[in-house]
Motif scaffolding. Structure first.
Motif, PDB file in Angstrom:
ATOM      1  N   LYS A  75       0.816  -1.211   0.000  1.00  0.00           N
ATOM      2  CA  LYS A  75       0.000   0.000   0.000  1.00  0.00           C
ATOM      3  C   LYS A  75       0.853   1.266   0.000  1.00  0.00           C
ATOM      4  O   LYS A  75       0.420   2.310  -0.491  1.00  0.00           O
ATOM      5  CB  LYS A  75      -0.918   0.018   1.231  1.00  0.00           C
ATOM      6  N   SER A  76       2.059   1.182   0.552  1.00  0.00           N
ATOM      7  CA  SER A  76       2.882   2.373   0.760  1.00  0.00           C
ATOM      8  C   SER A  76       3.890   2.645  -0.359  1.00  0.00           C
ATOM      9  O   SER A  76       4.140   3.797  -0.712  1.00  0.00           O
ATOM     10  CB  SER A  76       3.634   2.259   2.091  1.00  0.00           C
ATOM     11  N   VAL A  77       4.487   1.590  -0.895  1.00  0.00           N
ATOM     12  CA  VAL A  77       5.545   1.756  -1.898  1.00  0.00           C
ATOM     13  C   VAL A  77       4.948   2.184  -3.237  1.00  0.00           C
ATOM     14  O   VAL A  77       3.926   1.631  -3.670  1.00  0.00           O
ATOM     15  CB  VAL A  77       6.333   0.445  -2.061  1.00  0.00           C
ATOM     16  N   PRO A  78       5.538   3.165  -3.931  1.00  0.00           N
ATOM     17  CA  PRO A  78       5.033   3.598  -5.241  1.00  0.00           C
ATOM     18  C   PRO A  78       4.997   2.451  -6.252  1.00  0.00           C
ATOM     19  O   PRO A  78       5.868   1.570  -6.235  1.00  0.00           O
ATOM     20  CB  PRO A  78       6.044   4.665  -5.673  1.00  0.00           C
ATOM     21  N   VAL A  79       4.005   2.488  -7.136  1.00  0.00           N
ATOM     22  CA  VAL A  79       3.849   1.429  -8.130  1.00  0.00           C
ATOM     23  C   VAL A  79       5.079   1.330  -9.028  1.00  0.00           C
ATOM     24  O   VAL A  79       5.522   0.238  -9.376  1.00  0.00           O
ATOM     25  CB  VAL A  79       2.590   1.687  -8.985  1.00  0.00           C
ATOM     26  N   VAL A  84       9.810  -1.548 -11.551  1.00  0.00           N
ATOM     27  CA  VAL A  84      11.243  -1.620 -11.858  1.00  0.00           C
ATOM     28  C   VAL A  84      11.876  -2.832 -11.175  1.00  0.00           C
ATOM     29  O   VAL A  84      12.682  -3.556 -11.777  1.00  0.00           O
ATOM     30  CB  VAL A  84      11.953  -0.322 -11.421  1.00  0.00           C
ATOM     31  N   ILE A  85      11.511  -3.064  -9.914  1.00  0.00           N
ATOM     32  CA  ILE A  85      12.063  -4.219  -9.187  1.00  0.00           C
ATOM     33  C   ILE A  85      11.609  -5.530  -9.822  1.00  0.00           C
ATOM     34  O   ILE A  85      12.385  -6.467  -9.991  1.00  0.00           O
ATOM     35  CB  ILE A  85      11.636  -4.171  -7.702  1.00  0.00           C
ATOM     36  N   ALA A  86      10.325  -5.585 -10.199  1.00  0.00           N
ATOM     37  CA  ALA A  86       9.779  -6.815 -10.784  1.00  0.00           C
ATOM     38  C   ALA A  86      10.436  -7.151 -12.114  1.00  0.00           C
ATOM     39  O   ALA A  86      10.558  -8.328 -12.478  1.00  0.00           O
ATOM     40  CB  ALA A  86       8.267  -6.676 -10.968  1.00  0.00           C
ATOM     41  N   LEU A  87      10.879  -6.134 -12.849  1.00  0.00           N
ATOM     42  CA  LEU A  87      11.542  -6.375 -14.134  1.00  0.00           C
ATOM     43  C   LEU A  87      12.848  -7.139 -13.966  1.00  0.00           C
ATOM     44  O   LEU A  87      13.342  -7.761 -14.913  1.00  0.00           O
ATOM     45  CB  LEU A  87      11.804  -5.049 -14.841  1.00  0.00           C
ATOM     46  N   VAL A  88      13.432  -7.090 -12.765  1.00  0.00           N
ATOM     47  CA  VAL A  88      14.652  -7.851 -12.484  1.00  0.00           C
ATOM     48  C   VAL A  88      14.329  -9.338 -12.368  1.00  0.00           C
ATOM     49  O   VAL A  88      15.148 -10.199 -12.715  1.00  0.00           O
ATOM     50  CB  VAL A  88      15.316  -7.351 -11.182  1.00  0.00           C
ATOM     51  N   TRP A  89      13.101  -9.635 -11.894  1.00  0.00           N
ATOM     52  CA  TRP A  89      12.732 -11.026 -11.619  1.00  0.00           C
ATOM     53  C   TRP A  89      12.038 -11.721 -12.779  1.00  0.00           C
ATOM     54  O   TRP A  89      12.104 -12.937 -12.907  1.00  0.00           O
ATOM     55  CB  TRP A  89      11.781 -11.094 -10.420  1.00  0.00           C
ATOM     56  N   MET A  90      11.315 -10.973 -13.602  1.00  0.00           N
ATOM     57  CA  MET A  90      10.470 -11.610 -14.614  1.00  0.00           C
ATOM     58  C   MET A  90      10.549 -10.878 -15.943  1.00  0.00           C
ATOM     59  O   MET A  90      11.066  -9.755 -16.017  1.00  0.00           O
ATOM     60  CB  MET A  90       9.017 -11.656 -14.121  1.00  0.00           C
ATOM     61  N   SER A  91      10.005 -11.507 -16.963  1.00  0.00           N
ATOM     62  CA  SER A  91       9.981 -10.883 -18.285  1.00  0.00           C
ATOM     63  C   SER A  91       8.890  -9.819 -18.337  1.00  0.00           C
ATOM     64  O   SER A  91       7.932  -9.849 -17.557  1.00  0.00           O
ATOM     65  CB  SER A  91       9.715 -11.943 -19.358  1.00  0.00           C
ATOM     66  N   SER A  92       9.041  -8.901 -19.247  1.00  0.00           N
ATOM     67  CA  SER A  92       8.056  -7.829 -19.379  1.00  0.00           C
ATOM     68  C   SER A  92       6.690  -8.359 -19.814  1.00  0.00           C
ATOM     69  O   SER A  92       5.669  -7.720 -19.581  1.00  0.00           O
ATOM     70  CB  SER A  92       8.550  -6.791 -20.393  1.00  0.00           C
ATOM     71  N   ILE A 171       6.325   0.902 -18.969  1.00  0.00           N
ATOM     72  CA  ILE A 171       7.717   0.816 -18.509  1.00  0.00           C
ATOM     73  C   ILE A 171       8.414  -0.440 -19.061  1.00  0.00           C
ATOM     74  O   ILE A 171       9.551  -0.389 -19.524  1.00  0.00           O
ATOM     75  CB  ILE A 171       7.783   0.830 -16.974  1.00  0.00           C
ATOM     76  N   GLY A 172       7.701  -1.573 -19.019  1.00  0.00           N
ATOM     77  CA  GLY A 172       8.301  -2.829 -19.493  1.00  0.00           C
ATOM     78  C   GLY A 172       8.287  -2.965 -21.004  1.00  0.00           C
ATOM     79  O   GLY A 172       9.088  -3.710 -21.582  1.00  0.00           O
ATOM     80  N   ILE A 173       7.356  -2.295 -21.674  1.00  0.00           N
ATOM     81  CA  ILE A 173       7.181  -2.305 -23.136  1.00  0.00           C
ATOM     82  C   ILE A 173       7.106  -3.729 -23.710  1.00  0.00           C
ATOM     83  O   ILE A 173       7.879  -4.091 -24.611  1.00  0.00           O
ATOM     84  CB  ILE A 173       8.305  -1.517 -23.868  1.00  0.00           C
ATOM     85  N   PRO A 174       6.200  -4.573 -23.205  1.00  0.00           N
ATOM     86  CA  PRO A 174       6.035  -5.897 -23.822  1.00  0.00           C
ATOM     87  C   PRO A 174       5.417  -5.752 -25.209  1.00  0.00           C
ATOM     88  O   PRO A 174       4.548  -4.900 -25.432  1.00  0.00           O
ATOM     89  CB  PRO A 174       5.080  -6.613 -22.860  1.00  0.00           C
ATOM     90  N   TYR A 175       5.831  -6.596 -26.123  1.00  0.00           N
ATOM     91  CA  TYR A 175       5.381  -6.505 -27.519  1.00  0.00           C
ATOM     92  C   TYR A 175       3.879  -6.784 -27.639  1.00  0.00           C
ATOM     93  O   TYR A 175       3.347  -7.691 -27.014  1.00  0.00           O
ATOM     94  CB  TYR A 175       6.157  -7.501 -28.386  1.00  0.00           C
ATOM     95  N   GLY A 176       3.222  -5.986 -28.472  1.00  0.00           N
ATOM     96  CA  GLY A 176       1.816  -6.225 -28.786  1.00  0.00           C
ATOM     97  C   GLY A 176       0.851  -5.878 -27.687  1.00  0.00           C
ATOM     98  O   GLY A 176      -0.165  -6.561 -27.532  1.00  0.00           O
TER      99      GLY A 176
END
Length: 226
Positions: A75-79, A84-92, A171-176
């Motif tokens: 609830k507190s941390v900005p989206v 950005v953090i999730a992009l380290v763990w998974m594909s866009s 931010i992640g720019i997944p294709y399509g």
């Protein structure tokens, strides 16, 4: 400051004209379908897991204690930080599903947890005394008592899912996806297309929210009649 050549801001007519061009292309519907599928999936996962863990937290208070710091953090941390953090763990490609889920979960969890805690315990105890099966107790006592909390939580969560999900795609720019189309419109300074896609996102968000809440209310009406 006045717009120059429609670069700074596009007129409603330019936006409508660009939108009419977009809807005639297959890429438009493919992007819309992919984004809708990702965000709807994230919402439904958040709804299911939030409801399940809320019920578990009532039965086992230790679960609520363990989840409290995580719910507060989400609830507190900005989206943008989560994206950005999730992009380290998974594909866009799966990013918008995860981010939508992440925004939906604490809202649904908190609302249903509060609803269960404020429910009429005497009514539940009476049902146990009269040996009403657990399934019927859930359908005709628990669910009706949670109606306002579920509807309110879903209404809030649906808007958050779309905002966060599309932001993740930009931010992640997944294709399509719609997010990719928004990003490319920004890169090419195509303000008319940017406004057109924004209008589409708003319409899709409102339409999905209205449809889902209508189905939810229809379910409750049928439950009350049965």
């Amino acid at each position: 400051m006045l717009p120059v050549g429609g670069v700074l801001i596009a007129s409603p007519w330019d936006t409508a004209a660009r939108l009419s061009e977009l809807v005639r292309g297959i890429a438009f519907w493919r992007s819309l379908g992919q984004t809708f599928g990702h965000i709807a999936s994230g919402f439904l996962i958040g709804l299911a897991l939030g409801a399940a863990l809320a019920a578990l937290s009532v039965k086992f208070p230790v679960v609520e204690d363990l989840l409290r710091p995580y719910v507060f953090m989400v609830k507190s941390v900005p989206v943008a930080s989560f994206i950005v953090i999730a992009l380290v763990w998974m594909s866009s490609k799966s990013l918008s599903v995860f981010i939508s889920f992440l925004m939906v979960f604490p809202v649904i969890y908190s609302n249903i947890l509060q609803g269960i805690k404020s429910s009429d315990r005497q009514l539940s105890e009476m049902a146990v005394v009269f040996r009403i099966p657990a399934g019927k107790r859930f359908l005709y006592i628990t669910l009706p008592g949670l109606k306002s909390h579920i509807v309110s939580g879903c209404s809030t969560a649906l808007g958050l899912a779309w905002k966060a999900g599309v932001a993740a795609e930009v931010i992640g720019i997944p294709y399509g996806t719609v997010g990719e189309q928004l990003y490319m419109a920004k890169v090419h300074f195509d303000t008319a297309e940017l406004f057109a896609w924004t209008a589409v996102i708003v319409v899709m968000s409102i339409a999905f929210e209205k449809f889902f809440l209508a189905m939810l209310r229809l379910f409750y009406r049928r439950l009350e009649r049965s």
